[in-house]
Scaffold this motif. Structure first.
Motif, short mmCIF file in Angstrom:
data_model
loop_
_atom_site.label_atom_id
_atom_site.label_comp_id
_atom_site.label_asym_id
_atom_site.label_seq_id
_atom_site.Cartn_x
_atom_site.Cartn_y
_atom_site.Cartn_z
N GLU A 10 68.56 12.68 -63.59
CA GLU A 10 67.77 13.71 -62.87
C GLU A 10 67.42 13.14 -61.51
OE1 GLU A 10 66.13 16.30 -61.37
OE2 GLU A 10 65.68 17.08 -63.36
N ASP A 11 67.78 13.88 -60.45
CA ASP A 11 67.54 13.34 -59.11
C ASP A 11 66.14 13.58 -58.59
OD1 ASP A 11 68.42 16.06 -59.12
OD2 ASP A 11 68.58 15.97 -56.94
N GLU A 12 65.41 14.54 -59.18
CA GLU A 12 64.04 14.76 -58.71
C GLU A 12 63.13 13.73 -59.39
OE1 GLU A 12 62.70 19.06 -58.44
OE2 GLU A 12 64.80 19.24 -59.01
N MET A 56 72.16 20.18 -61.06
CA MET A 56 72.37 19.91 -59.63
C MET A 56 72.01 18.46 -59.34
SD MET A 56 73.60 22.61 -58.40
CE MET A 56 73.51 22.24 -56.65
CA CA Z 1 68.54 18.32 -59.47
#
Ligand code: CA
Length: 232
Positions: A10-12, A56
């Protein structure tokens, strides 16, 4: 659930941190990755027991990560989706994801989903050592213990979930179940989940099982109620 290792891709960072905090508190071991490429590497090298996979992501999106993991691993994958289009894509593609949860989600719901998916994976692991338990339904034979189904002697390439649905219905021939009941019994959710998941899984199962999926002979629809299995 102790000693189970979860990989969060997860990039957040704020989301990843809060998930990590809650899972650690539940006793899980947690690893994190903040882009798809590193996530894929960690998934393949680190042998996690379950993967939480955002859609995403920088460098490689979650769909591609899922597809690549599935080339060599059957680890449970729970996709984190943000938009309705992503849900449609998770449901519509043969990605091999086991489950999905839509953002924003509550931590209790997420943890319940994680536990349900881990329990299933454990159960399947145990059943692999069981003796065969073959049951015949016309041209179809189902090994209820070993998660194998054969049609005219040829193995069907079913996903775990497709098999579980088939097994559940076949063991209860001619009994009609609503989508909600199937979600609860086969997927193991109490209140969560999306009944479209059931329809999509039935559709895929029919495509693999039936000679003509538009004129099914095994998995039948009871209009306005749900689905049932019948011996052709
Ligand atoms: Ca994301």
């Amino acid at each position: 659930m102790e000693n189970k290792k979860i990989l969060i891709i997860e990039d957040e960072k704020s989301i990843s941190d809060i998930i990590k905090f809650n899972l650690t508190r539940e006793g899980f071991g947690v690893e994190t990755a903040y882009n798809g490429k590193t996530g894929l590497e960690q998934a393949l090298a680190g042998a996690p027991d379950l993967i939480l996979l955002d859609v995403m992501l920088p460098l490689m999106d979650g769909f591609e990560v899922c597809r690549r993991i599935r080339e060599s691993s059957s680890v449970p994958i729970l996709m984190l989706t943000a938009k309705e289009e992503e849900v449609d894509k998770v449901l519509g593609l043969e990605l091999g994801a086991d489950d999905y949860i839509t953002k924003p989600f509550g931590m209790r719901e997420l943890i319940a989903r994680i536990k349900a998916n881990l329990r299933r994976a454990d159960l399947v692991g145990e059943l692999k050592d069981e003796p065969a338990n073959l049951q015949e339904f016309g041209n179809l034979s189902i090994d209820m213990n070993r998660y194998e189904a054969l049609k005219n002697g040829k193995a069907l390439e079913l996903t775990l979930r497709e098999f579980e649905l088939l097994k559940y219905l076949a063991e209860r021939e001619n009994r009609v179940f609503s989508r909600e009941q199937l979600l609860e019994e086969v997927w193991g959710y109490e209140y969560y989940g999306d009944i479209r998941t059931v329809d999509v899984t039935v559709r895929r199962l029919r495509e693999k099982l039936e000679d003509d999926s538009s004129d099914p002979q095994y998995i039948m629809t009871k209009r306005g109620i749900g689905y049932y299995f019948r011996r052709p």
